[in-house]
Motif scaffolding. Sequence first.
Motif, mmCIF file in Angstrom:
data_model
loop_
_atom_site.group_PDB
_atom_site.id
_atom_site.type_symbol
_atom_site.label_atom_id
_atom_site.label_comp_id
_atom_site.label_asym_id
_atom_site.label_seq_id
_atom_site.Cartn_x
_atom_site.Cartn_y
_atom_site.Cartn_z
ATOM 1 N N SER A 94 0.807 -1.216 0.000
ATOM 2 C CA SER A 94 0.000 0.000 0.000
ATOM 3 C C SER A 94 0.841 1.268 0.000
ATOM 4 C CB SER A 94 -0.935 -0.004 1.213
ATOM 5 O OG SER A 94 -0.203 -0.187 2.416
ATOM 6 N N ASP A 95 2.160 1.138 0.147
ATOM 7 C CA ASP A 95 3.060 2.285 0.019
ATOM 8 C C ASP A 95 3.468 2.524 -1.436
ATOM 9 O OD1 ASP A 95 3.128 2.827 2.761
ATOM 10 O OD2 ASP A 95 4.799 1.453 3.102
ATOM 11 N N ASP A 96 2.839 1.815 -2.377
ATOM 12 C CA ASP A 96 3.148 1.898 -3.807
ATOM 13 C C ASP A 96 4.530 1.338 -4.135
ATOM 14 O OD1 ASP A 96 0.697 3.036 -4.534
ATOM 15 O OD2 ASP A 96 1.408 5.059 -4.044
ATOM 16 N N THR A 97 5.012 0.416 -3.313
ATOM 17 C CA THR A 97 6.270 -0.264 -3.602
ATOM 18 C C THR A 97 5.990 -1.534 -4.391
ATOM 19 O OG1 THR A 97 7.426 0.582 -1.645
ATOM 20 C CG2 THR A 97 8.233 -1.483 -2.578
ATOM 21 N N GLU A 98 6.696 -1.707 -5.501
ATOM 22 C CA GLU A 98 6.610 -2.921 -6.296
ATOM 23 C C GLU A 98 8.012 -3.493 -6.489
ATOM 24 O OE1 GLU A 98 2.859 -3.050 -9.219
ATOM 25 O OE2 GLU A 98 4.424 -1.653 -9.868
ATOM 26 N N ILE A 99 8.118 -4.806 -6.356
ATOM 27 C CA ILE A 99 9.398 -5.488 -6.510
ATOM 28 C C ILE A 99 9.192 -6.695 -7.416
ATOM 29 C CG2 ILE A 99 11.252 -6.737 -5.335
ATOM 30 C CD1 ILE A 99 10.479 -5.079 -2.816
ATOM 31 N N VAL A 100 10.063 -6.844 -8.395
ATOM 32 C CA VAL A 100 10.066 -8.014 -9.277
ATOM 33 C C VAL A 100 11.474 -8.594 -9.260
ATOM 34 C CG1 VAL A 100 9.734 -8.885 -11.617
ATOM 35 C CG2 VAL A 100 8.268 -7.041 -10.754
ATOM 36 N N ARG A 101 11.568 -9.896 -9.035
ATOM 37 C CA ARG A 101 12.859 -10.579 -9.108
ATOM 38 C C ARG A 101 12.700 -11.824 -9.972
ATOM 39 N NH1 ARG A 101 13.291 -9.413 -3.340
ATOM 40 N NH2 ARG A 101 12.676 -11.563 -2.876
ATOM 41 N N THR A 102 13.592 -11.984 -10.930
ATOM 42 C CA THR A 102 13.623 -13.201 -11.739
ATOM 43 C C THR A 102 14.948 -13.905 -11.478
ATOM 44 O OG1 THR A 102 14.578 -12.053 -13.635
ATOM 45 C CG2 THR A 102 12.168 -12.186 -13.522
ATOM 46 N N TYR A 119 9.818 1.183 8.252
ATOM 47 C CA TYR A 119 8.940 1.108 9.420
ATOM 48 C C TYR A 119 9.718 0.601 10.627
ATOM 49 C CZ TYR A 119 5.188 -0.650 12.448
ATOM 50 O OH TYR A 119 4.357 -0.929 13.504
ATOM 51 N N SER A 120 9.836 1.413 11.657
ATOM 52 C CA SER A 120 10.643 1.025 12.806
ATOM 53 C C SER A 120 10.197 1.779 14.058
ATOM 54 C CB SER A 120 12.136 1.282 12.539
ATOM 55 O OG SER A 120 12.923 0.778 13.601
ATOM 56 N N PRO A 121 9.056 1.391 14.630
ATOM 57 C CA PRO A 121 8.644 1.986 15.903
ATOM 58 C C PRO A 121 9.539 1.495 17.041
ATOM 59 C CG PRO A 121 7.232 0.146 15.351
ATOM 60 C CD PRO A 121 8.147 0.338 14.177
ATOM 61 N N ARG A 122 9.399 2.094 18.198
ATOM 62 C CA ARG A 122 10.180 1.645 19.346
ATOM 63 C C ARG A 122 9.901 0.180 19.647
ATOM 64 N NH1 ARG A 122 14.640 3.074 21.894
ATOM 65 N NH2 ARG A 122 13.944 5.252 21.990
ATOM 66 N N TRP A 123 8.609 -0.226 19.560
ATOM 67 C CA TRP A 123 8.268 -1.639 19.739
ATOM 68 C C TRP A 123 7.025 -1.983 18.931
ATOM 69 C CZ3 TRP A 123 3.414 -2.459 21.681
ATOM 70 C CH2 TRP A 123 2.839 -1.446 22.444
ATOM 71 N N TYR A 124 6.864 -3.268 18.649
ATOM 72 C CA TYR A 124 5.739 -3.775 17.877
ATOM 73 C C TYR A 124 5.326 -5.116 18.473
ATOM 74 C CZ TYR A 124 3.156 -6.010 14.054
ATOM 75 O OH TYR A 124 2.207 -6.669 13.311
ATOM 76 N N ALA A 125 4.007 -5.388 18.508
ATOM 77 C CA ALA A 125 3.506 -6.659 19.034
ATOM 78 C C ALA A 125 2.366 -7.153 18.153
ATOM 79 C CB ALA A 125 3.020 -6.502 20.471
ATOM 80 N N GLN A 126 2.256 -8.478 18.012
ATOM 81 C CA GLN A 126 1.198 -9.100 17.211
ATOM 82 C C GLN A 126 0.745 -10.396 17.879
ATOM 83 O OE1 GLN A 126 2.277 -11.167 13.559
ATOM 84 N NE2 GLN A 126 0.600 -10.173 12.456
ATOM 85 N N VAL A 127 -0.561 -10.608 17.870
ATOM 86 C CA VAL A 127 -1.166 -11.866 18.315
ATOM 87 C C VAL A 127 -2.056 -12.339 17.175
ATOM 88 C CG1 VAL A 127 -2.612 -13.001 20.025
ATOM 89 C CG2 VAL A 127 -1.128 -11.114 20.721
ATOM 90 N N LEU A 128 -1.762 -13.536 16.621
ATOM 91 C CA LEU A 128 -2.420 -13.959 15.383
ATOM 92 C C LEU A 128 -2.882 -15.413 15.465
ATOM 93 C CD1 LEU A 128 -3.060 -12.998 12.433
ATOM 94 C CD2 LEU A 128 -0.911 -14.097 11.771
ATOM 95 N N PRO A 129 -4.161 -15.675 15.724
ATOM 96 C CA PRO A 129 -4.683 -17.039 15.583
ATOM 97 C C PRO A 129 -4.771 -17.409 14.104
ATOM 98 C CG PRO A 129 -6.086 -15.685 17.016
ATOM 99 C CD PRO A 129 -5.152 -14.753 16.295
ATOM 100 N N VAL A 130 -4.363 -18.636 13.769
ATOM 101 C CA VAL A 130 -4.299 -19.091 12.381
ATOM 102 C C VAL A 130 -4.886 -20.487 12.278
ATOM 103 C CG1 VAL A 130 -2.750 -19.719 10.467
ATOM 104 C CG2 VAL A 130 -2.250 -17.704 11.868
ATOM 105 N N SER A 151 10.215 -3.606 4.430
ATOM 106 C CA SER A 151 10.056 -2.807 3.218
ATOM 107 C C SER A 151 8.974 -1.739 3.363
ATOM 108 C CB SER A 151 9.717 -3.707 2.030
ATOM 109 O OG SER A 151 8.486 -4.378 2.239
ATOM 110 N N ALA A 152 8.232 -1.774 4.486
ATOM 111 C CA ALA A 152 7.165 -0.804 4.699
ATOM 112 C C ALA A 152 7.743 0.545 5.098
ATOM 113 C CB ALA A 152 6.207 -1.300 5.774
ATOM 114 N N VAL A 153 7.059 1.602 4.685
ATOM 115 C CA VAL A 153 7.375 2.953 5.133
ATOM 116 C C VAL A 153 6.363 3.377 6.183
ATOM 117 C CG1 VAL A 153 7.577 5.372 4.442
ATOM 118 C CG2 VAL A 153 8.485 3.567 2.957
ATOM 119 N N SER A 154 5.082 3.143 5.921
ATOM 120 C CA SER A 154 4.021 3.476 6.871
ATOM 121 C C SER A 154 3.685 2.263 7.728
ATOM 122 C CB SER A 154 2.775 3.950 6.124
ATOM 123 O OG SER A 154 2.286 2.917 5.278
#
Length: 310
Positions: A44-52, A217-228, A290-293
């Motif tokens: 969503s930051d308009d970043t596109e990457i292609v690798r062959t 993207y680099s806040p002081r800290w980040y946390a995630q809880v993800l049921p899968v 690779s995120a900015v936001s």
Amino acid sequence: MELKTALRAATAIAALAISPNITMAQDLESAPATGAEIFYSSDSDDTEIVRTAIDLDIVNRGEDRRYGIRLEKAWYDPSGTGKRERERVFLRAADVSGDWNWSALVGTDGDTIIGSAYVHDNSRWRKEAFIERDVVETPRGIDEGIYSTFVGAALDIPADENNIFTVLGGVQEFTGDNVRLHARANYVHVVDADLGLSGQLRTRYFHSTEPNEFDYYSPRWYAQVLPVVQMRRFVNRWELVGAVGVGLQRDATSDWRRSDFANLRVRSPRNDDDWQFHADLTYTNAPGDSAVSGSDYSYFQTRVGFMRRF
């Protein structure tokens, strides 16, 4: 890089818990092999990457035993600022030594050493160590040569045949002064081994010593809880994996918000002509390197490849 590490750890744990006696690797006679792979991602930051990539194996005895090179061409368009091209070349190798498997993809982009290496044992208490290094795929990362090196280790802790825990710790050093400390803990419960169905709880946390040092993207800290929920099936020896998760995430500057994840993978068996095919796609709204936001972020990637032994 964080997404790659998380996917590798989570799928390895689920595969071990559900199907400990099934593997796609084949112990074949030594033979050369060639292959190709295409990778695409957008966010969503308009970043596109292609690798062959083109893979040329001098020796190939299956997925876990091979030696060769990879030639790669990459096109980066970070945050819609215009394409940058890079050529990358790697030595790639994988083998088995006693109870341990190891693999490495080590090369250069013309500026510095990049790549990855992994080693793990095959016991029920599976232990893994890894190192990954690559460029940070943001405008400043590509233009100024900002790199990230991630070193860590993981341990599986089986409670019984249907329940397994894993813990992972890692240190990620960026060009500059930022050092990120990672901690992850996952729980896998096998709902139905015959169906390859599992329920998982994936949690992760990181802390940055120098937040917002550059444009990634680099806040002081980040946390995630993800049921899968994940299903892994073999149909006529084709490996099919699907996973979907909905959870919560937050960082030092935001409240809790929804976290989504989806992954689909397919891998063929080798046919009579020694062809093999693989493909995967992943969606997440968890910001990576690779995120900015950070807020309202979304990311999609897909990979398609094949290999032919001679």
